[in-house]
Design an enzyme around this catalytic site. Structure first.
Site, PDB file in Angstrom:
ATOM      1  N   PRO A  99       0.464  -1.076   0.137  1.00 52.05           N
ATOM      2  CG  PRO A  99      -0.235  -1.210   2.353  1.00 52.05           C
ATOM      3  CD  PRO A  99       0.594  -2.299   1.133  1.00 52.05           C
ATOM      4  CB  ALA A 102       1.274   2.164   4.559  1.00 47.74           C
ATOM      5  N   GLY A 103       3.699   3.911   5.826  1.00 46.50           N
ATOM      6  CA  GLY A 103       4.550   3.523   6.388  1.00 46.50           C
ATOM      7  C   GLY A 103       5.387   2.223   6.364  1.00 46.50           C
ATOM      8  CG  LEU A 104       3.952  -1.730   4.995  1.00 49.02           C
ATOM      9  CD1 LEU A 104       2.591  -2.649   4.822  1.00 49.02           C
ATOM     10  CD2 LEU A 104       4.165  -1.939   7.005  1.00 49.02           C
ATOM     11  N   GLY A 105       7.122   1.598   3.082  1.00 53.40           N
ATOM     12  CA  GLY A 105       8.732   0.983   2.348  1.00 53.40           C
ATOM     13  C   GLY A 105       7.820   1.369   0.396  1.00 53.40           C
ATOM     14  CB  SER A 106       4.767   1.507  -0.897  1.00 60.04           C
ATOM     15  OG  SER A 106       5.219   2.406  -1.959  1.00 60.04           O
ATOM     16  CB  ALA A 108      12.838   2.635  -0.206  1.00 59.96           C
ATOM     17  CB  ALA A 109       9.508  -1.549  -2.382  1.00 60.58           C
ATOM     18  CG  ASP A 150      11.857   4.175   4.524  1.00 62.44           C
ATOM     19  OD1 ASP A 150      12.128   4.293   5.648  1.00 62.44           O
ATOM     20  OD2 ASP A 150      10.555   4.685   3.801  1.00 62.44           O
TER      21      ASP A 150
HETATM   22  O1  PMV Z   1       6.753   6.601   6.623  1.00 57.03           O
HETATM   23  P1  PMV Z   1       8.214   6.249   6.460  1.00 57.03           P
HETATM   24  O2  PMV Z   1       8.101   4.495   6.987  1.00 57.03           O
HETATM   25  O3  PMV Z   1       8.261   6.811   5.500  1.00 57.03           O
HETATM   26  O4  PMV Z   1       8.989   6.815   8.075  1.00 57.03           O
HETATM   27  C1  PMV Z   1       9.556   7.786   8.265  1.00 57.03           C
HETATM   28  C2  PMV Z   1      10.725   7.375   9.175  1.00 57.03           C
HETATM   29  C3  PMV Z   1      11.098   8.990   9.754  1.00 57.03           C
HETATM   30  O5  PMV Z   1      11.703   8.268  10.875  1.00 57.03           O
HETATM   31  C4  PMV Z   1       9.606   9.977  10.357  1.00 57.03           C
HETATM   32  C5  PMV Z   1      11.481   9.609   8.767  1.00 57.03           C
HETATM   33  C6  PMV Z   1      13.225   8.894   7.942  1.00 57.03           C
HETATM   34  O6  PMV Z   1      13.312   9.498   7.208  1.00 57.03           O
HETATM   35  O7  PMV Z   1      13.603   8.533   8.997  1.00 57.03           O
END
Ligand code: PMV
Length: 311
Positions: A99, A102-106, A108-109, A150
Site C-alpha cells: 500500500p 502507509a509506512g511500508l516503504g512502497s 523505496a521498494a 528505508d
Molecule cells: O513513514 P515512513 O515509513 O516513510 O517512515 C518515516 C520514518 C521517519 O523516521 C519519520 C523519517 C525518516 O526519514 O527516517
C-alpha cells in the site's frame, strides 16, 4: 525480459529520532514486494523508455516527464550510473503489493526494484551501497529530508541497526517472532509529519532532545534483545517507544485506538510504525493470540490487517 524485486519494510524502533542522529531498527518485509520487469517495447511506433505502473496509477514516456517524478528519476539515475551510451528502447513494467504512503516503504521498494531490474537488463552489477545511495536520492523527492533508513533496509533486505551517515549495521534476529499489522485508514505525508516535529524541536530543543535520547536507549535495548532472543523485553519496549512517539505528537486517535485494541486482545506490545498520524500500527503477538488480535483489529475498523512472521 529481465525482472527484479525488492521487499517492503517496517521500522521496529526509532522512527523520527533517527532524523536527529539517533539509531533506528528496521526490518524487511519479504512477503510484500515491488517488482520491475524490463522488456522490449511492445509494438510501438515510438522510441524511448516507457514506464508502465498501473498499481501506482502511472504510465508515461520517460522523455515526457521531468526528474521530479520518482519513477523517472530512478530510471534516469540508474542509466546514467551504468553509463549506458545508446538510447535504449524499453518498457519497464512495475507492480507492487505494498500500500502506498502507509509506512511500508512502497516508494523505496519500487525504486530498488527498478534499479536492480535495469542492472540485470544491462548485465551490470552495482554494489548495494551504490543502489541504496541512488534510492536515497529518489527518497528525497518523496520525503524531503529522509534519514535513509528505508532505502537501506530495502536494499540490503536484512534487519538493520541504522544511524544516519554511518555504514548500516546488519544484524541477525535470534528468535522468530510474530507481528500483527493494521492500518488506521488515514495517512499523512511523511514530509509533513517530519516537518511538524522539526518545528516543535526548533521551539523546545531540550525537551525534544530528551525524548530522542530516551528513544535511543529503547532502540539499543531492543537491538540487544533481538540479537539475544530476549523476546519478552520487546513488547514492553514497543509500548515505551509508542509513548515517546505520542509525546512527539506524531500519533493520533485512530493509531492509539489500534494500539489499545491490540493490547486488550492479548498483544504483548504495540506501537505506530513509520511517520505516524495514520498509517500502520504493529503489535507483537504469541502465535496462539495472533488470530484474536487480527479479529479485534478488524472489528475495530482497521484496514490491511495481517500477521507476519519475522525471522
Ligand atoms: O513513514 P515512513 O515509513 O516513510 O517512515 C518515516 C520514518 C521517519 O523516521 C519519520 C523519517 C525518516 O526519514 O527516517
Amino acid at each position: 525480459m529481465t525482472q527484479a524485486s525488492a521487499p517492503g519494510k517496517l521500522i521496529l524502533f526509532g522512527e523520527h529520532a533517527v532524523v536527529y542522529g539517533r539509531p533506528a531498527i528496521a526490518i524487511p518485509l519479504p512477503s510484500l514486494r515491488a517488482t520491475a520487469e524490463v522488456s522490449a517495447l511492445p509494438n510501438s511506433n515510438r522510441n524511448g523508455i516507457r514506464i508502465h505502473a498501473p498499481d501506482l496509477d502511472s504510465e508515461f514516456w520517460l522523455d515526457e516527464v521531468g526528474r521530479k517524478d520518482p519513477l523517472a528519476l530512478a530510471v534516469h539515475s540508474t542509466i546514467e550510473t551504468l553509463q549506458v551510451t545508446y538510447p535504449p528502447n524499453l518498457q519497464i513494467s512495475i507492480r507492487s503489493d505494498l500500500p502506498m504512503a502507509a509506512g511500508l516503504g512502497s516508494g523505496a521498494a519500487v525504486t530498488v526494484a527498478i534499479i536492480r531490474s535495469l542492472c540485470r537488463h544491462f548485465q551490470r552489477k552495482l554494489r548495494d551501497e551504490k543502489i541504496s545511495d541512488l534510492a536515497y536520492q529518489v527518497e528525497r523527492i518523496h520525503h524531503g529530508t529522509p534519514s535513509g533508513v528505508d532505502n537501506t533496509v530495502i536494499t540490503y533486505e536484512k534487519p538493520v541497526y541504522f544511524i544516519q551517515g554511518e555504514p548500516p549495521s546488519i544484524f541477525r534476529i535470534k528468535n522468530r517472532f510474530n507481528l500483527v499489522l493494521a492500518h488506521s485508514g488515514e495517512t499523512t505525508p511523511t514530509s509533513e509529519v517530519v516537518l511538524a516535529v522539526r518545528n516543535r524541536w526548533e521551539k523546545s530543543k531540550q525537551t525534544y532532545n530528551r525524548v530522542f535520547d530516551s528513544i535511543s536507549r529503547i532502540v539499543d535495548l531492543a537491538h540487544r534483545a533481538l540479537q539475544h532472543g530476549d523476546l519478552s523485553l520487546i513488547g514492553p519496549l514497543m509500548d515505551q517507544n509508542h509513548n515517546q512517539l505520542k509525546s512527539l505528537g506524531v500519533s493520533c486517535r485512530s493509531l492509539d485506538k489500534l494500539v489499545e485494541t491490540a493490547k486488550a486482545a492479548g498483544a504483548t506490545g504495540a506501537k505506530l510504525s513509520g511517520a505516524g498520524r495514520g498509517g500502520f500500527m504493529i503489535s507483537l503477538v504469541d502465535p496462539g493470540t495472533a488470530d484474536l488480535v487480527v479479529s479485534a483489529l478488524t472489528d475495530a475498523g482497521a484496514q490491511f490487517v495481517f500477521k507476519t512472521e519475522i525471522a
